[in-house]
Design a protein around this motif. Structure first.
Motif, PDB file in Angstrom:
ATOM      1  N   TYR A  44      -4.309   2.611 -11.625  1.00  0.00           N
ATOM      2  CA  TYR A  44      -2.962   3.018 -11.226  1.00  0.00           C
ATOM      3  C   TYR A  44      -2.751   4.448 -11.692  1.00  0.00           C
ATOM      4  O   TYR A  44      -3.324   4.884 -12.692  1.00  0.00           O
ATOM      5  CB  TYR A  44      -1.906   2.096 -11.839  1.00  0.00           C
ATOM      6  CG  TYR A  44      -1.838   2.134 -13.347  1.00  0.00           C
ATOM      7  CD1 TYR A  44      -0.882   2.909 -13.997  1.00  0.00           C
ATOM      8  CD2 TYR A  44      -2.738   1.408 -14.116  1.00  0.00           C
ATOM      9  CE1 TYR A  44      -0.823   2.954 -15.377  1.00  0.00           C
ATOM     10  CE2 TYR A  44      -2.686   1.450 -15.485  1.00  0.00           C
ATOM     11  CZ  TYR A  44      -1.728   2.219 -16.116  1.00  0.00           C
ATOM     12  OH  TYR A  44      -1.675   2.266 -17.484  1.00  0.00           O
ATOM     13  N   THR A  46      -0.014   7.593 -12.596  1.00  0.00           N
ATOM     14  CA  THR A  46       1.345   7.986 -12.949  1.00  0.00           C
ATOM     15  C   THR A  46       1.550   9.429 -12.521  1.00  0.00           C
ATOM     16  O   THR A  46       0.804  10.318 -12.941  1.00  0.00           O
ATOM     17  CB  THR A  46       1.578   7.861 -14.466  1.00  0.00           C
ATOM     18  OG1 THR A  46       1.419   6.492 -14.854  1.00  0.00           O
ATOM     19  CG2 THR A  46       2.977   8.330 -14.835  1.00  0.00           C
ATOM     20  N   ARG A 163       2.684   1.022 -17.617  1.00  0.00           N
ATOM     21  CA  ARG A 163       1.891   0.217 -16.676  1.00  0.00           C
ATOM     22  C   ARG A 163       2.651  -1.071 -16.394  1.00  0.00           C
ATOM     23  O   ARG A 163       2.830  -1.905 -17.279  1.00  0.00           O
ATOM     24  CB  ARG A 163       0.516  -0.111 -17.252  1.00  0.00           C
ATOM     25  CG  ARG A 163      -0.351  -0.965 -16.307  1.00  0.00           C
ATOM     26  CD  ARG A 163      -1.606  -1.449 -17.014  1.00  0.00           C
ATOM     27  NE  ARG A 163      -2.502  -2.180 -16.130  1.00  0.00           N
ATOM     28  CZ  ARG A 163      -2.378  -3.459 -15.817  1.00  0.00           C
ATOM     29  NH1 ARG A 163      -1.367  -4.175 -16.315  1.00  0.00           N
ATOM     30  NH2 ARG A 163      -3.256  -4.056 -15.010  1.00  0.00           N
ATOM     31  N   TYR A 214       1.482  -1.762  -8.247  1.00  0.00           N
ATOM     32  CA  TYR A 214       1.781  -1.059  -9.495  1.00  0.00           C
ATOM     33  C   TYR A 214       3.019  -0.205  -9.261  1.00  0.00           C
ATOM     34  O   TYR A 214       3.037   0.644  -8.369  1.00  0.00           O
ATOM     35  CB  TYR A 214       0.610  -0.177  -9.922  1.00  0.00           C
ATOM     36  CG  TYR A 214      -0.557  -0.946 -10.478  1.00  0.00           C
ATOM     37  CD1 TYR A 214      -0.499  -1.483 -11.767  1.00  0.00           C
ATOM     38  CD2 TYR A 214      -1.713  -1.137  -9.737  1.00  0.00           C
ATOM     39  CE1 TYR A 214      -1.567  -2.200 -12.281  1.00  0.00           C
ATOM     40  CE2 TYR A 214      -2.785  -1.853 -10.241  1.00  0.00           C
ATOM     41  CZ  TYR A 214      -2.704  -2.381 -11.521  1.00  0.00           C
ATOM     42  OH  TYR A 214      -3.765  -3.093 -12.025  1.00  0.00           O
TER      43      TYR A 214
END
Length: 258
Positions: A44, A46, A163, A214
């Protein structure tokens, strides 16, 4: 009472009651489709966005060299001009242009970058002129998501480790109510300054390969009421009146047909 009208009465009441029922197939998660393991990823990303509050920590062998970049935030007494409480890590707010003001370096554009790209950019700015081989960590202090609608505990939730999956978010909100529409959950996300809507079906295993599996900071998850709940809200308003009128009508017809 005439048998025909008696049957009509019970059938009418049964229809009203059954309209409030929800089928098992409407509430069991991940019952459709097989999981395509080739498309499932535990990775994932960010992305830094405006209004993110960043904690930036820089370390290196040369402690003196990194000290100017690791400022502490303290509160001072107006009377004694002395620090009050424990010093905390300085944070940096990403402005509307995606920039943060870093000591000595000045304005750096981090908005739109992933954490890895942001760290790489800061290393490039720092080394070798200011710090040799710096180690940098960036954390979003105000990473939060919102879960609204037909869930047990709607609200905003701060995520300390950045997360979180949509399943985790639903768990934090106490799960969907029985009346929540699992087939059409809405996720609103900000991308490039625009609000983008995603739809996800929690009854399907395709949830695990969704771009919103996510969640990102400031994502909003909205659970709508299912069709049965919407219909029952309307039906419940008139159920008492409907039954009363039906009983009166049956009584009158029963008298007339004697």
């Amino acid at each position: 009472m005439n048998t025909t009208f008696k049957n009509f009465f019970f059938i009418s009441v049964s229809i009203v009651l059954l309209s409030n029922c929800v089928s098992k197939k409407d509430i069991v998660y991940f019952q459709f489709d097989e999981i395509d393991q080739s498309k499932v990823s535990n990775k994932y990303l960010t992305f830094f966005k405006p209004d993110d509050l960043l904690e930036i920590t820089i370390s290196a062998k040369d402690v003196d060299a990194v000290r100017p970049f690791n400022l502490s935030a303290v509160t001072y007494s107006t009377s004694s001009n002395s620090a009050i409480g424990v010093a905390q890590k300085q944070t940096y707010l990403i402005d509307a242009d995606g920039e943060v003001e870093i000591p000595i370096l000045g304005k750096i554009k981090l908005g739109g970058l992933t954490r890895e790209n942001g760290i790489a950019l800061l290393k490039e700015k720092l080394s070798p002129d200011y710090i040799i081989n710096p180690h940098i960590n960036i954390r979003i202090v105000n990473f939060k998501i919102s879960v609204l609608g037909d869930v047990a505990m709607p609200g905003n939730y701060v995520i300390p480790n950045e997360r979180i999956t949509i399943i985790d978010a639903i768990g934090l909100a106490g799960d969907l109510n029985i009346s929540g529409n699992r087939e059409n959950v809405l996720v609103i996300r900000e991308e490039n300054g625009m609000k983008v809507k995603y739809r996800i079906n929690l009854l399907s295993n395709d949830t695990f390969i969704s771009p919103v599996y996510y969640l990102q900071q400031n994502d909003v998850v909205i659970v709508e009421q299912n069709y049965a709940k919407i219909q029952s809200a309307s039906a419940n308003t008139n159920t008492g009146l409907f039954i009363s009128l039906t009983a009166v009508l049956i009584g009158l017809l029963n008298i007339l047909t004697r």
